[in-house]
Design an enzyme around this catalytic site. Structure first.
Site, PDB file in Angstrom:
ATOM      1  N   ASN A   9     -17.329  16.825  42.729  1.00 54.37           N
ATOM      2  CA  ASN A   9     -16.978  15.573  42.050  1.00 54.37           C
ATOM      3  C   ASN A   9     -18.194  14.649  42.105  1.00 54.37           C
ATOM      4  OD1 ASN A   9     -15.910  13.162  41.168  1.00 54.37           O
ATOM      5  ND2 ASN A   9     -14.687  12.788  43.019  1.00 54.37           N
ATOM      6  N   TRP A  10     -18.854  14.503  40.957  1.00 56.06           N
ATOM      7  CA  TRP A  10     -20.087  13.707  40.930  1.00 56.06           C
ATOM      8  C   TRP A  10     -19.805  12.209  40.815  1.00 56.06           C
ATOM      9  CZ3 TRP A  10     -23.745  16.934  37.181  1.00 56.06           C
ATOM     10  CH2 TRP A  10     -23.981  18.180  37.771  1.00 56.06           C
ATOM     11  N   HIS A  94      -7.465  10.765  42.514  1.00 62.07           N
ATOM     12  CA  HIS A  94      -8.485  10.623  43.565  1.00 62.07           C
ATOM     13  C   HIS A  94      -8.292   9.271  44.249  1.00 62.07           C
ATOM     14  CE1 HIS A  94     -12.385  10.100  45.475  1.00 62.07           C
ATOM     15  NE2 HIS A  94     -12.535  11.402  45.374  1.00 62.07           N
ATOM     16  N   GLU A 152      -7.126  14.951  50.618  1.00 66.40           N
ATOM     17  CA  GLU A 152      -8.319  14.136  50.780  1.00 66.40           C
ATOM     18  C   GLU A 152      -7.974  12.885  51.597  1.00 66.40           C
ATOM     19  OE1 GLU A 152     -11.607  15.186  47.946  1.00 66.40           O
ATOM     20  OE2 GLU A 152     -10.607  13.456  47.130  1.00 66.40           O
TER      21      GLU A 152
HETATM   22  C1  PEP Z   1     -14.524  13.221  46.986  1.00 67.38           C
HETATM   23  O1  PEP Z   1     -15.043  12.355  46.311  1.00 67.38           O
HETATM   24  O2  PEP Z   1     -13.540  13.831  46.544  1.00 67.38           O
HETATM   25  C2  PEP Z   1     -15.085  13.528  48.294  1.00 67.38           C
HETATM   26  C3  PEP Z   1     -14.439  14.374  49.051  1.00 67.38           C
HETATM   27  O3  PEP Z   1     -16.240  12.884  48.633  1.00 67.38           O
HETATM   28  P1  PEP Z   1     -17.214  13.247  49.861  1.00 67.38           P
HETATM   29  O4  PEP Z   1     -17.401  14.738  49.872  1.00 67.38           O
HETATM   30  O5  PEP Z   1     -18.486  12.517  49.580  1.00 67.38           O
HETATM   31  O6  PEP Z   1     -16.540  12.768  51.111  1.00 67.38           O
END
Ligand code: PEP
Length: 231
Positions: A9-10, A94, A152
């Site tokens: 996920n950019w 998200h 997440e």
């Molecule tokens: C995300 O944006 O879904 C994420 C997991 O970010 P990071 O890997 O930077 O914690």
């Protein structure tokens, strides 16, 4: 070996030059058969990146969507528009959409209902077991749209603090048994939150973990390939 998923996920972190350069670099990645690689660039560069990656095994997906079809929704993006440029999968819910763009659970779940009844696949992000709308999923899941869940924990996103493997396994196993009790099968469950090449192997191979959703590390070629090669 079971299929594993690596989703990058950019967010909104790369400008055009760096996005296109990273996509060009990604062309050189040699993918193993049991690994799916997906990247979600910002909307603005989707078309360019689809063209760069067209003849590779890397899929381009969307970070979000607003509505199903065309209409008077200034600044919005619809599934039909994404489909028109060649996409068939999107991330949804998200935690940054929920916290920074005020997408409530109700809004996200309404969109989940829409996407499950479309021909788009979806990665539904949740921050706690309680956030998952199991009934909605049960009532709307059908063979046209494949659902993936992504655990997440907000505190682990972009912070460098990763959840312990024990904690990840506990949540994933709880979700997995609820899905099983509802007779819902074949839903991959990803983990996301500060995944990097040093912790990815342990996480990806943990019980009930089907892959990782990666933010920061997916925007750096060496880190991304480090994660892919750690499988
Ligand atoms: C995300 O944006 O879904 C994420 C997991 O970010 P990071 O890997 O930077 O914690």
């Amino acid at each position: 070996m079971k299929q594993k998923y690596i989703v990058g996920n950019w967010k909104m972190t790369l400008n055009k030059k760096d996005s296109l350069k990273l996509a060009e670099d990604i062309r050189s990645i040699e993918k193993k058969d049991n690994v799916s690689i997906e990247i979600a660039p910002t909307y603005l560069y989707l078309q360019d990146i689809i063209e760069i990656l067209i003849d590779t095994d890397v899929s381009v997906i969307s970070q979000n969507f607003d509505y199903e079809s065309l209409g008077s929704f200034t600044g919005g993006i619809s599934l039909t528009q994404l489909e028109e440029i060649g996409l068939s999968k999107t991330i949804l819910g998200h935690s940054e959409r929920r916290s920074k763009f005020n997408e409530s659970n109700e809004m996200v779940d309404k969109k989940l209902e829409i996407v499950l009844n479309s021909n788009f696949d979806v990665i539904y992000c949740f921050d706690s077991y309680e956030q998952i709308p199991f009934d909605l999923i049960k009532n709307n899941l059908n063979s046209n749209s494949k659902l993936t869940l992504a655990y997440e924990p907000t505190w682990a996103i972009g912070t460098g603090e990763t959840a312990s493997v024990e904690h990840i396994v506990e949540i994933h196993s709880k979700v997995s048994s609820t899905l099983e009790s509802l007779n819902i099968k074949d839903i991959p469950i990803l983990y996301g939150g500060s995944v990097n090449p040093a912790n990815s192997n342990q996480i990806i191979h943990a019980n009930n973990v089907d892959g990782v959703l990666v933010g920061g590390a997916s925007t750096n070629f060496d880190q991304l390939t480090g994660i892919i090669n750690s499988i």
